[in-house]
Enzyme design. Sequence first.
Site, PDB file in Angstrom:
ATOM      1  N   LYS A 149       0.850  -1.188   0.000  1.00 32.72           N
ATOM      2  CA  LYS A 149       0.000   0.000   0.000  1.00 32.72           C
ATOM      3  C   LYS A 149       0.888   1.242   0.000  1.00 32.72           C
ATOM      4  CE  LYS A 149      -0.751   1.025   4.905  1.00 32.72           C
ATOM      5  NZ  LYS A 149      -0.399   2.444   4.904  1.00 32.72           N
ATOM      6  N   HIS A 179      -0.159  -5.795   5.302  1.00 34.49           N
ATOM      7  CA  HIS A 179       0.590  -6.591   6.281  1.00 34.49           C
ATOM      8  C   HIS A 179      -0.245  -6.967   7.499  1.00 34.49           C
ATOM      9  CE1 HIS A 179       1.415  -2.508   7.976  1.00 34.49           C
ATOM     10  NE2 HIS A 179       1.324  -3.157   9.111  1.00 34.49           N
ATOM     11  N   LYS A 183      -0.910 -11.150  10.266  1.00 36.05           N
ATOM     12  CA  LYS A 183      -0.913 -11.360  11.717  1.00 36.05           C
ATOM     13  C   LYS A 183      -1.792 -12.558  12.075  1.00 36.05           C
ATOM     14  CE  LYS A 183      -0.072  -6.490  12.665  1.00 36.05           C
ATOM     15  NZ  LYS A 183       1.302  -6.717  13.129  1.00 36.05           N
ATOM     16  N   GLU A 217      -2.104   4.261  17.795  1.00 36.90           N
ATOM     17  CA  GLU A 217      -0.647   4.279  17.787  1.00 36.90           C
ATOM     18  C   GLU A 217      -0.145   5.311  18.786  1.00 36.90           C
ATOM     19  OE1 GLU A 217       1.116   3.531  13.580  1.00 36.90           O
ATOM     20  OE2 GLU A 217      -0.535   4.938  13.324  1.00 36.90           O
ATOM     21  N   ASP A 236      -4.299   6.599   5.098  1.00 42.56           N
ATOM     22  CA  ASP A 236      -3.219   5.730   5.535  1.00 42.56           C
ATOM     23  C   ASP A 236      -3.717   4.421   6.127  1.00 42.56           C
ATOM     24  OD1 ASP A 236      -0.440   5.205   5.950  1.00 42.56           O
ATOM     25  OD2 ASP A 236      -0.669   5.720   8.062  1.00 42.56           O
ATOM     26  N   HIS A 241      -6.145  -1.292   6.019  1.00 41.53           N
ATOM     27  CA  HIS A 241      -6.050  -2.069   7.251  1.00 41.53           C
ATOM     28  C   HIS A 241      -7.411  -2.270   7.934  1.00 41.53           C
ATOM     29  CE1 HIS A 241      -1.875  -1.815   6.667  1.00 41.53           C
ATOM     30  NE2 HIS A 241      -1.612  -0.728   7.365  1.00 41.53           N
ATOM     31  N   LYS A 341      -2.727   8.752  15.692  1.00 37.03           N
ATOM     32  CA  LYS A 341      -1.334   8.778  16.119  1.00 37.03           C
ATOM     33  C   LYS A 341      -1.207   9.560  17.426  1.00 37.03           C
ATOM     34  CE  LYS A 341       1.110   8.055  11.784  1.00 37.03           C
ATOM     35  NZ  LYS A 341       1.687   6.801  12.303  1.00 37.03           N
TER      36      LYS A 341
END
Length: 498
Positions: A149, A179, A183, A217, A236, A241, A341
């Site tokens: 991505k 990604h 997991k 995060e 993002d 995700h 964030k």
Amino acid sequence: MSKSVKPAPPKTLVIFGAFGDLTRRLLMPALINMTRLGLVGNDFHVLGVGIDEGNDQSLREALGSFDAKGEGDGEKGDAWARLKDRVGYLQGDFTKDDVFEQLKARVNGNVAFYFAVPAKFFGTIVDKLADHGLMAETPHGFRRIAIEKPFGHDLASARDLNARILARVSEAQIYRIDHFLGKETVQNIMTARFANMMIERVWNSDCIAHVQITAAETVDVGTRGKFYDGTGALRDMVPNHLFQLLAMVAMEPPASFDAEAIRNEKGKVLKAVRVYSPGKAKRNGVRGQYTAGKVKGVDVPAYTASPDVAPDSRTETYVALKLMVDTWRWAGVPFYLRTGKAMTCRDTEIAITFKPVPFASFPGAAADMLPPNRLIIQIQPDEGLSMDINIKRPGLEVATAPIALDFRYADEFDIGHLTGYESLIYDLFVGDQTLFQRADAIEAGWAAVQPFLDLWAHDAAMPEPYEAGTLGPAAADALLAHDDHTWHELAPAGQTVP
């Protein structure tokens, strides 16, 4: 490695962007783990391509610092020693034809091309590979591409990129990597649902009140200001995700567990996410931007004081959305998504909140006083599952108490040494597209968030501020309070929220 998992066939992995951060931090540690676990054999080769000056030896030295935690000895060190002599480098500008002519002379048989480069190069590299015959498959050799991505930055660009790539290669050759899907706990969502009758029977709007998906995060933007100021939290994290997690939760049972059956069901979910009008997007979306504060006791400057960020930037560092999935199973069930964030803690989780009991005859305990059952799927950092239920409190009176039934992967399995890329790269090599995104799903995800992108692009107002080290802006709490819900409280690693 399980005895039922066979080593991948002989192949070469060509990495565009060989000296880049992604290759050093994630790809090479994963390849070393795969070597250690026997997932690849001595017939596996790595060829890096990049514009950086260097040769085979300099690339090996750069990638040899694969383990920044000082664990590069023992089994990992032995695996790297076996692999490093099969790592090579091709220097050159991969927007130019001569690099691909050299590449053509250095690879044969099974080849996978990994795009560990900025998204602006994706289309160019695919065109060059196809122009030079490097994507032509034979009965004796596959040709595949793995793309990181971001896959587009809005619906129009995603459609354009898909059209450009699919004009040169087939969908069966494209592995769009998210990604998160590598997991263990993400892959376990389907197993938990479809291997346990007691869960799947209540997995619907009859029993579930709402679903929350969180990716919090603690890190701030740091030195990534130039990239992030043109991207923001929504682009993002959400259409990739968080939507992948949503699709895993909301998909129907597949007819089989082959790749296309699963991807069909996930695609149906993303196409069923309601696309809002501008007015409804305004009511169902919140954007925030962190101000100066402390995260884990460390001073964090305001987002607009970060390097390469405009001082008047309206880019969001936090987003919360209320989405609806218009299917029979999920009719009326809101899905709340949030990501940000510089928050209180690092925590990626899915919280499934069930409807309250309709009637309670316990002395002094009305039905609305009993906390609802809740299933927490912890994606990271403490991978596991937790189920909140009500029990009788010890004593002579009949009184209830909430408790949590907890499972942690680390208590039963050794998964701490894996990056999450191992399963994705292995599937790339063996040709299993289950964990990879398809063009229609990519575009459906962007279609669902496009109203928010359009709204915020023309909104002169600043995102709502929230202090670094907190859980986000107050408007995100109000988004749920409007429906008489609250966010599941996030817990720092190693702690459990009662």
